[in-house]
Write an enzyme that holds these catalytic residues in place. Structure first.
Site, PDB file in Angstrom:
ATOM      1  N   HIS A  17     -94.985  63.422 -17.873  1.00 36.89           N
ATOM      2  CA  HIS A  17     -96.373  63.832 -18.073  1.00 36.89           C
ATOM      3  C   HIS A  17     -96.457  65.351 -18.262  1.00 36.89           C
ATOM      4  O   HIS A  17     -95.487  66.087 -18.107  1.00 36.89           O
ATOM      5  CB  HIS A  17     -97.275  63.372 -16.912  1.00 36.89           C
ATOM      6  CG  HIS A  17     -97.175  64.194 -15.661  1.00 36.89           C
ATOM      7  ND1 HIS A  17     -98.095  64.123 -14.642  1.00 36.89           N
ATOM      8  CD2 HIS A  17     -96.262  65.117 -15.243  1.00 36.89           C
ATOM      9  CE1 HIS A  17     -97.764  64.962 -13.676  1.00 36.89           C
ATOM     10  NE2 HIS A  17     -96.659  65.568 -14.009  1.00 36.89           N
ATOM     11  N   CYS A  36     -96.008  71.489 -13.546  1.00 35.66           N
ATOM     12  CA  CYS A  36     -96.509  70.281 -14.208  1.00 35.66           C
ATOM     13  C   CYS A  36     -97.247  70.596 -15.511  1.00 35.66           C
ATOM     14  O   CYS A  36     -97.614  69.687 -16.254  1.00 35.66           O
ATOM     15  CB  CYS A  36     -97.398  69.468 -13.270  1.00 35.66           C
ATOM     16  SG  CYS A  36     -96.447  68.459 -12.107  1.00 35.66           S
ATOM     17  N   HIS A  42     -92.279  66.712 -18.551  1.00 35.20           N
ATOM     18  CA  HIS A  42     -91.213  66.571 -17.552  1.00 35.20           C
ATOM     19  C   HIS A  42     -91.432  65.251 -16.852  1.00 35.20           C
ATOM     20  O   HIS A  42     -92.522  64.665 -16.946  1.00 35.20           O
ATOM     21  CB  HIS A  42     -91.267  67.728 -16.540  1.00 35.20           C
ATOM     22  CG  HIS A  42     -92.556  67.730 -15.799  1.00 35.20           C
ATOM     23  ND1 HIS A  42     -93.695  68.270 -16.320  1.00 35.20           N
ATOM     24  CD2 HIS A  42     -92.908  67.184 -14.615  1.00 35.20           C
ATOM     25  CE1 HIS A  42     -94.707  68.085 -15.487  1.00 35.20           C
ATOM     26  NE2 HIS A  42     -94.262  67.413 -14.430  1.00 35.20           N
ATOM     27  N   HIS A  44     -91.268  62.382 -13.516  1.00 39.41           N
ATOM     28  CA  HIS A  44     -91.337  62.157 -12.066  1.00 39.41           C
ATOM     29  C   HIS A  44     -90.822  60.756 -11.768  1.00 39.41           C
ATOM     30  O   HIS A  44     -90.991  59.838 -12.577  1.00 39.41           O
ATOM     31  CB  HIS A  44     -92.772  62.247 -11.550  1.00 39.41           C
ATOM     32  CG  HIS A  44     -93.322  63.640 -11.535  1.00 39.41           C
ATOM     33  ND1 HIS A  44     -92.967  64.568 -10.581  1.00 39.41           N
ATOM     34  CD2 HIS A  44     -94.201  64.257 -12.355  1.00 39.41           C
ATOM     35  CE1 HIS A  44     -93.623  65.699 -10.817  1.00 39.41           C
ATOM     36  NE2 HIS A  44     -94.371  65.548 -11.889  1.00 39.41           N
ATOM     37  N   ASP A  82     -93.818  52.512 -17.100  1.00 37.11           N
ATOM     38  CA  ASP A  82     -92.421  52.807 -16.777  1.00 37.11           C
ATOM     39  C   ASP A  82     -91.676  53.329 -18.012  1.00 37.11           C
ATOM     40  O   ASP A  82     -91.747  52.728 -19.093  1.00 37.11           O
ATOM     41  CB  ASP A  82     -91.736  51.548 -16.237  1.00 37.11           C
ATOM     42  CG  ASP A  82     -90.377  51.857 -15.619  1.00 37.11           C
ATOM     43  OD1 ASP A  82     -90.180  52.988 -15.124  1.00 37.11           O
ATOM     44  OD2 ASP A  82     -89.505  50.959 -15.635  1.00 37.11           O
ATOM     45  N   HIS A  83     -90.983  54.468 -17.840  1.00 36.94           N
ATOM     46  CA  HIS A  83     -90.234  55.121 -18.925  1.00 36.94           C
ATOM     47  C   HIS A  83     -91.117  55.507 -20.107  1.00 36.94           C
ATOM     48  O   HIS A  83     -90.672  55.481 -21.264  1.00 36.94           O
ATOM     49  CB  HIS A  83     -89.054  54.255 -19.380  1.00 36.94           C
ATOM     50  CG  HIS A  83     -87.925  54.238 -18.382  1.00 36.94           C
ATOM     51  ND1 HIS A  83     -87.983  53.531 -17.205  1.00 36.94           N
ATOM     52  CD2 HIS A  83     -86.740  54.862 -18.375  1.00 36.94           C
ATOM     53  CE1 HIS A  83     -86.873  53.718 -16.534  1.00 36.94           C
ATOM     54  NE2 HIS A  83     -86.088  54.531 -17.212  1.00 36.94           N
ATOM     55  N   GLU A 127     -95.845  61.182  -5.950  1.00 39.01           N
ATOM     56  CA  GLU A 127     -95.349  61.882  -7.140  1.00 39.01           C
ATOM     57  C   GLU A 127     -94.002  62.524  -6.817  1.00 39.01           C
ATOM     58  O   GLU A 127     -93.096  62.573  -7.652  1.00 39.01           O
ATOM     59  CB  GLU A 127     -96.348  62.932  -7.610  1.00 39.01           C
ATOM     60  CG  GLU A 127     -95.977  63.559  -8.931  1.00 39.01           C
ATOM     61  CD  GLU A 127     -97.058  64.497  -9.427  1.00 39.01           C
ATOM     62  OE1 GLU A 127     -97.875  64.083 -10.258  1.00 39.01           O
ATOM     63  OE2 GLU A 127     -97.093  65.656  -8.944  1.00 39.01           O
TER      64      GLU A 127
HETATM   65 NI    NI Z   1     -95.514  66.856 -12.892  1.00 33.81          NI
END
Ligand code: NI
Length: 137
Positions: A17, A36, A42, A44, A82-83, A127
Site C-alpha cells: 500500500h 507508509c 511497500h 505489510h 492477499d498479494h 499492520e
Molecule cells: Ni505501510
C-alpha cells in the site's frame, strides 16, 4: 447454556500500500504518513483476527464453525487483498486511504453479511506487531 462465548480465528495476508493525500506534496505526505507514504509502495504482513461472539448452539456446541469462518475470510478478504497492491488492485481502496483503520472497517463490512444476525462480529488487524486496530471500537 445461555452464556456468550467469544470465538477467534487468526488469518494472514500480505499486501502493498501507500498512504497519501493526493492534494498534498510528497514532503507533506511523508511528514504525515512517514514511511507508509513511499511513492513506490511497500508491503505489510497483515495479521487478521476475526472475533465472533454468541451463545453456543445447543446441538453443535459451536458459536460458529471455525472452518466456515475461515472459508468466509478466504472468500471475502484474502481472495481480494492477499498479494495485492491495495491502492492499485482493489476497488475498495481506489479512493480510500488503506490505513489499518480503514482496512479493518472494509473487512468488517465484507464479512458482516456472511455472519448470522444474532452473532456479534469484531475485527482486529495488525499492520505490524506493535500497531493494530480494533473495529468496532
Ligand atoms: Ni505501510
Amino acid at each position: 447454556m445461555e452464556q456468550k462465548v467469544a470465538v477467534f480465528r487468526k488469518e494472514h495476508f500480505n499486501a502493498a500500500h501507500r498512504l497519501f493525500h493526493a492534494a498534498w506534496s510528497d514532503e507533506k505526505n511523508k511528514q504525515v504518513f512517514g514511511a507508509c507514504a513511499n511513492p513506490n509502495y511497500h508491503g505489510h504482513n497483515y495479521e487478521l483476527v476475526v472475533q465472533v461472539n454468541g451463545i453456543p448452539d445447543p446441538i453443535t456446541g459451536f458459536v460458529i464453525n471455525t472452518k466456515t469462518l475461515s472459508e468466509i475470510v478466504d472468500q471475502e478478504v484474502k481472495s481480494k487483498f492477499d498479494h495485492k497492491n491495495l491502492n492499485l488492485d482493489t476497488q475498495e481502496f481506489k479512493d480510500l486511504n488503506p490505513t489499518a483503520e480503514n482496512i479493518a472497517i472494509v473487512i468488517y463490512n465484507l464479512i458482516r453479511p456472511r455472519i448470522s444476525n444474532h452473532l456479534d462480529l469484531k475485527i482486529r488487524l495488525y499492520e505490524t506487531e506493535r500497531n493494530f486496530v480494533d473495529y468496532p471500537a
